[in-house]
Design a protein around this motif. Structure first.
Motif, PDB file in Angstrom:
ATOM      1  N   PRO A 105     -13.537  21.479 -12.370  1.00  0.00           N
ATOM      2  CA  PRO A 105     -14.789  21.235 -13.087  1.00  0.00           C
ATOM      3  C   PRO A 105     -14.839  21.997 -14.415  1.00  0.00           C
ATOM      4  N   TYR A 106     -15.452  21.387 -15.395  1.00  0.00           N
ATOM      5  CA  TYR A 106     -15.559  22.001 -16.715  1.00  0.00           C
ATOM      6  C   TYR A 106     -16.187  23.392 -16.647  1.00  0.00           C
ATOM      7  N   GLU A 107     -17.181  23.569 -15.786  1.00  0.00           N
ATOM      8  CA  GLU A 107     -17.877  24.865 -15.724  1.00  0.00           C
ATOM      9  C   GLU A 107     -16.987  26.006 -15.229  1.00  0.00           C
ATOM     10  N   TYR A 108     -15.806  25.704 -14.698  1.00  0.00           N
ATOM     11  CA  TYR A 108     -14.866  26.750 -14.270  1.00  0.00           C
ATOM     12  C   TYR A 108     -13.877  27.107 -15.377  1.00  0.00           C
ATOM     13  N   ALA A 109     -13.702  26.228 -16.350  1.00  0.00           N
ATOM     14  CA  ALA A 109     -12.660  26.390 -17.362  1.00  0.00           C
ATOM     15  C   ALA A 109     -12.819  27.662 -18.191  1.00  0.00           C
ATOM     16  N   GLY A 110     -14.037  27.999 -18.587  1.00  0.00           N
ATOM     17  CA  GLY A 110     -14.253  29.204 -19.389  1.00  0.00           C
ATOM     18  C   GLY A 110     -13.896  30.472 -18.635  1.00  0.00           C
ATOM     19  N   ALA A 111     -14.236  30.534 -17.348  1.00  0.00           N
ATOM     20  CA  ALA A 111     -13.906  31.721 -16.538  1.00  0.00           C
ATOM     21  C   ALA A 111     -12.394  31.873 -16.382  1.00  0.00           C
ATOM     22  N   ILE A 112     -11.702  30.744 -16.186  1.00  0.00           N
ATOM     23  CA  ILE A 112     -10.239  30.788 -16.066  1.00  0.00           C
ATOM     24  C   ILE A 112      -9.623  31.207 -17.398  1.00  0.00           C
ATOM     25  N   LEU A 113     -10.138  30.682 -18.499  1.00  0.00           N
ATOM     26  CA  LEU A 113      -9.639  31.051 -19.821  1.00  0.00           C
ATOM     27  C   LEU A 113      -9.812  32.553 -20.049  1.00  0.00           C
ATOM     28  N   ASP A 114     -10.964  33.112 -19.679  1.00  0.00           N
ATOM     29  CA  ASP A 114     -11.193  34.552 -19.830  1.00  0.00           C
ATOM     30  C   ASP A 114     -10.175  35.360 -19.037  1.00  0.00           C
ATOM     31  N   ALA A 115      -9.922  34.961 -17.788  1.00  0.00           N
ATOM     32  CA  ALA A 115      -8.946  35.678 -16.959  1.00  0.00           C
ATOM     33  C   ALA A 115      -7.548  35.576 -17.552  1.00  0.00           C
ATOM     34  N   ALA A 116      -7.180  34.380 -18.017  1.00  0.00           N
ATOM     35  CA  ALA A 116      -5.848  34.186 -18.587  1.00  0.00           C
ATOM     36  C   ALA A 116      -5.665  34.978 -19.871  1.00  0.00           C
ATOM     37  N   VAL A 117      -6.711  35.117 -20.654  1.00  0.00           N
ATOM     38  CA  VAL A 117      -6.635  35.924 -21.867  1.00  0.00           C
ATOM     39  C   VAL A 117      -6.437  37.407 -21.505  1.00  0.00           C
ATOM     40  N   ASP A 118      -7.148  37.869 -20.479  1.00  0.00           N
ATOM     41  CA  ASP A 118      -7.005  39.270 -20.050  1.00  0.00           C
ATOM     42  C   ASP A 118      -5.584  39.585 -19.587  1.00  0.00           C
ATOM     43  N   VAL A 119      -4.999  38.703 -18.781  1.00  0.00           N
ATOM     44  CA  VAL A 119      -3.656  38.935 -18.248  1.00  0.00           C
ATOM     45  C   VAL A 119      -2.586  38.468 -19.219  1.00  0.00           C
ATOM     46  N   GLY A 120      -2.906  37.495 -20.063  1.00  0.00           N
ATOM     47  CA  GLY A 120      -1.937  36.882 -20.960  1.00  0.00           C
ATOM     48  C   GLY A 120      -1.276  37.828 -21.943  1.00  0.00           C
ATOM     49  N   ALA A 152      -2.717  34.299  -9.758  1.00  0.00           N
ATOM     50  CA  ALA A 152      -1.530  33.496 -10.076  1.00  0.00           C
ATOM     51  C   ALA A 152      -0.732  34.116 -11.216  1.00  0.00           C
ATOM     52  N   LEU A 153      -1.421  34.541 -12.266  1.00  0.00           N
ATOM     53  CA  LEU A 153      -0.718  35.119 -13.419  1.00  0.00           C
ATOM     54  C   LEU A 153      -0.086  36.464 -13.082  1.00  0.00           C
ATOM     55  N   THR A 154      -0.743  37.249 -12.244  1.00  0.00           N
ATOM     56  CA  THR A 154      -0.158  38.523 -11.811  1.00  0.00           C
ATOM     57  C   THR A 154       1.125  38.284 -11.025  1.00  0.00           C
ATOM     58  N   LEU A 155       1.118  37.288 -10.144  1.00  0.00           N
ATOM     59  CA  LEU A 155       2.329  36.970  -9.382  1.00  0.00           C
ATOM     60  C   LEU A 155       3.443  36.437 -10.284  1.00  0.00           C
ATOM     61  N   MET A 156       3.090  35.849 -11.416  1.00  0.00           N
ATOM     62  CA  MET A 156       4.103  35.334 -12.336  1.00  0.00           C
ATOM     63  C   MET A 156       4.867  36.445 -13.046  1.00  0.00           C
ATOM     64  N   VAL A 157       4.184  37.527 -13.375  1.00  0.00           N
ATOM     65  CA  VAL A 157       4.835  38.562 -14.181  1.00  0.00           C
ATOM     66  C   VAL A 157       5.370  39.738 -13.383  1.00  0.00           C
ATOM     67  N   ASP A 158       4.924  39.932 -12.155  1.00  0.00           N
ATOM     68  CA  ASP A 158       5.357  41.082 -11.368  1.00  0.00           C
ATOM     69  C   ASP A 158       6.446  40.681 -10.387  1.00  0.00           C
ATOM     70  N   VAL A 170      -1.770  42.433  -3.282  1.00  0.00           N
ATOM     71  CA  VAL A 170      -2.330  41.969  -4.556  1.00  0.00           C
ATOM     72  C   VAL A 170      -3.447  40.959  -4.316  1.00  0.00           C
ATOM     73  N   LEU A 171      -3.190  39.969  -3.489  1.00  0.00           N
ATOM     74  CA  LEU A 171      -4.171  38.906  -3.262  1.00  0.00           C
ATOM     75  C   LEU A 171      -5.408  39.416  -2.531  1.00  0.00           C
ATOM     76  N   ARG A 172      -5.212  40.314  -1.583  1.00  0.00           N
ATOM     77  CA  ARG A 172      -6.362  40.896  -0.892  1.00  0.00           C
ATOM     78  C   ARG A 172      -7.240  41.654  -1.886  1.00  0.00           C
TER      79      ARG A 172
END
Length: 177
Positions: A105-120, A152-158, A170-172
């Protein structure tokens, strides 16, 4: 696919090469950020699905993220979103208590973008993109999807997070807290 028991009731599934169906998207939110050219990514695609009961409600979500390195100097974060409810997905962890649909849903996209920017900022130059998503009609929220993106992004880089016990820790910490 790995099935991980996070608590006696909470479960997660993690794919490093996903067999989850892709969703049809109608738009994308994106942002460019500085990355770390000296860093490396251990997995090019990670999908995390979680079912976390909380009293009378259970949080649910599935989010797959991919990364492709390129020769630019920035990290491009792309979060495609869907329109409408999307087709049902009968293979989900949340199917017993929620109607789960493919899509974001569109209303989730901004929250995901914020998280990806933080970890990115931990990623080398390239493109981080949402490639898989499923949401529950009752148990999903922008906040939970933000935590799924971070997971997901944490599991990608670690690199050490590919073993079951470190992944559970990590997931817990990110999804159950």
């Amino acid at each position: 696919m790995r099935v991980l028991q996070l608590t006696p009731l909470a479960k997660a599934r993690v794919w490093f090469r996903s067999d989850v169906p892709e969703f049809v998207h109608v738009g994308t939110v994106s942002k460019r950020i500085d990355g770390d050219p000296l860093s490396s990514v251990q997995a090019g695609c990670v999908t995390v699905e979680a079912f976390v009961p909380r009293g009378g409600l259970a949080e649910y979500g599935l989010l797959g993220m991919s990364f492709e390195r390129d020769r630019t100097s920035l990290v491009q974060v792309e979060v495609p979103y869907s329109e409408g409810e999307g087709p049902t997905w009968s293979d989900s962890l949340g199917r017993a208590v929620d109607v789960v649909r493919l899509g974001l849903p569109y209303e989730y996209a901004g929250a995901i973008l914020d998280a990806a920017v933080d970890v990115g900022h931990r990623f080398p130059p390239g493109t981080i993109k949402v490639v898989h998503a499923a949401h529950g009609l009752v148990g999903s929220s922008p906040r939970f999807f933000q935590r799924l993106a971070t997971s997901a992004l944490t599991l990608m880089v670690d690199e050490h997070e590919r073993e079951d016990d470190p992944m559970i820790t990590v997931l817990r910490g990110l999804l159950v807290k």
